[in-house]
Scaffold this active site. Sequence first.
Site, mmCIF file in Angstrom:
data_model
loop_
_atom_site.group_PDB
_atom_site.id
_atom_site.type_symbol
_atom_site.label_atom_id
_atom_site.label_comp_id
_atom_site.label_asym_id
_atom_site.label_seq_id
_atom_site.Cartn_x
_atom_site.Cartn_y
_atom_site.Cartn_z
ATOM 1 N N ARG A 73 0.832 -1.208 0.000
ATOM 2 C CA ARG A 73 0.000 0.000 0.000
ATOM 3 C C ARG A 73 0.865 1.256 0.000
ATOM 4 N NH1 ARG A 73 1.969 2.750 3.308
ATOM 5 N NH2 ARG A 73 1.703 2.957 5.543
ATOM 6 N N ASP A 98 13.173 12.810 4.679
ATOM 7 C CA ASP A 98 14.159 12.471 5.714
ATOM 8 C C ASP A 98 13.571 11.796 6.949
ATOM 9 O OD1 ASP A 98 15.876 13.721 3.992
ATOM 10 O OD2 ASP A 98 15.874 15.631 5.081
ATOM 11 N N ARG A 107 3.024 -5.468 3.671
ATOM 12 C CA ARG A 107 2.662 -6.330 4.805
ATOM 13 C C ARG A 107 2.781 -7.778 4.337
ATOM 14 N NH1 ARG A 107 -2.614 -4.230 7.023
ATOM 15 N NH2 ARG A 107 -1.279 -2.659 7.995
ATOM 16 N N SER A 144 -2.038 -2.037 23.635
ATOM 17 C CA SER A 144 -3.323 -2.399 23.008
ATOM 18 C C SER A 144 -3.452 -3.908 22.833
ATOM 19 C CB SER A 144 -3.425 -1.735 21.632
ATOM 20 O OG SER A 144 -2.368 -2.177 20.783
ATOM 21 N N GLU A 169 8.442 0.553 4.664
ATOM 22 C CA GLU A 169 8.075 -0.072 5.953
ATOM 23 C C GLU A 169 7.522 -1.466 5.676
ATOM 24 O OE1 GLU A 169 5.998 1.723 9.684
ATOM 25 O OE2 GLU A 169 4.429 0.725 8.536
HETATM 26 P P1 GTP Z 1 4.516 6.266 13.343
HETATM 27 O O1 GTP Z 1 5.363 7.424 13.129
HETATM 28 O O2 GTP Z 1 3.126 6.520 13.793
HETATM 29 O O3 GTP Z 1 4.595 5.281 12.189
HETATM 30 O O4 GTP Z 1 5.213 5.687 14.552
HETATM 31 P P2 GTP Z 1 6.055 4.394 14.571
HETATM 32 O O5 GTP Z 1 6.961 4.316 13.393
HETATM 33 O O6 GTP Z 1 6.605 4.257 15.939
HETATM 34 O O7 GTP Z 1 4.885 3.408 14.312
HETATM 35 P P3 GTP Z 1 4.668 1.951 14.781
HETATM 36 O O8 GTP Z 1 5.922 1.166 14.760
HETATM 37 O O9 GTP Z 1 3.860 1.963 16.017
HETATM 38 O O10 GTP Z 1 3.775 1.425 13.590
HETATM 39 C C1 GTP Z 1 2.802 2.186 12.966
HETATM 40 C C2 GTP Z 1 1.886 1.264 12.179
HETATM 41 O O11 GTP Z 1 1.728 0.010 12.831
HETATM 42 C C3 GTP Z 1 0.485 1.828 12.097
HETATM 43 O O12 GTP Z 1 0.343 2.559 10.920
HETATM 44 C C4 GTP Z 1 -0.395 0.576 12.105
HETATM 45 O O13 GTP Z 1 -0.463 0.016 10.802
HETATM 46 C C5 GTP Z 1 0.380 -0.383 12.960
HETATM 47 N N1 GTP Z 1 0.031 -0.320 14.389
HETATM 48 C C6 GTP Z 1 0.820 0.127 15.395
HETATM 49 N N2 GTP Z 1 0.218 0.015 16.580
HETATM 50 C C7 GTP Z 1 -1.000 -0.512 16.344
HETATM 51 C C8 GTP Z 1 -2.114 -0.876 17.205
HETATM 52 O O14 GTP Z 1 -2.114 -0.721 18.433
HETATM 53 N N3 GTP Z 1 -3.209 -1.394 16.567
HETATM 54 C C9 GTP Z 1 -3.259 -1.605 15.218
HETATM 55 N N4 GTP Z 1 -4.379 -2.120 14.710
HETATM 56 N N5 GTP Z 1 -2.234 -1.265 14.400
HETATM 57 C C10 GTP Z 1 -1.129 -0.732 14.950
HETATM 58 MG MG MG Z 2 5.750 3.732 11.281
#
Ligand code: GTP
Ligand code: MG
Length: 226
Positions: A73, A98, A107, A144, A169
């Site tokens: 996606r 950046d 995924r 969660s 990602e």
């Molecule tokens: P961001 O800057 O928000 O991407 O922070 P990050 O890089 O720390 O993000 P993280 O590793 O938490 O992952 C973000 C992605 O993981 C989200 O866009 C979701 O697809 C998924 N995700 C993370 N936490 C949850 C959760 O509690 N529930 C669900 N359903 N998806 C989650």
């Molecule tokens: Mg992320």
Amino acid sequence: MILERQNMLNINQIERELSRYSDDDEIHDISKLVSYYQLCHSAVSEFGTKLENLDADYQVRHNHNPIHHIEIRMKDVSSLIEKIERKNLPVKFESIKDRIFDVGGIRVITNYIDDIYTVEENLLAQDDVVLLKRKDYIKNPKDSGYRSLHLVASVPVFQSDGVQVTPVEIQIRTIGMDMWASLEHKLRYKTEEPDEKVAQYSESLQDYADEINKIENNMQEIFHNL
Ligand code: GTP
Ligand code: MG
């Protein structure tokens, strides 16, 4: 099998999103944004091909294929802008290039928990793949209940004017983790239920995440003993 959720850029939508920013910020340079999206899409396609090749290899030479299916996606522009604001980054193109590494996302859904780490190992063993960030929400689930392995990895993309090493990602999770995350995501973002009901559902979902994990571990054990 790759499922691509088509999310083509729409110039009118981008202009609408960006119209809030009145100064002459670089974010208004739509051609830069569109080129970068295209680059990220190519990077996602490179990983898609790598995963399809692994899938074919497992199909032909092994008894078990860790890959159930693959989804790709592109982040839509409104969530991109929302993320820049949430992270308090300056609303300009450099912030995207950046600091945001999930413009393109892949995924990988696996059959068993061990398969997640097999897919990771197979991808990271490839010479042109560089790991930039790793979060193991399986060993350390989120509050969660969310479980998944998150990688940000880069791959070289060869363009008409040279090579661009581009991040993607990659979320790797089992069928059970994916089913849980889809419902929890709906509850979090799409629900029209009152707050108490949402709190109650969230609590149940935390328990279900543990139960799914237990079931997936037990099923994996049966599979390994076959
Ligand atoms: P961001 O800057 O928000 O991407 O922070 P990050 O890089 O720390 O993000 P993280 O590793 O938490 O992952 C973000 C992605 O993981 C989200 O866009 C979701 O697809 C998924 N995700 C993370 N936490 C949850 C959760 O509690 N529930 C669900 N359903 N998806 C989650
Ligand atoms: Mg992320």
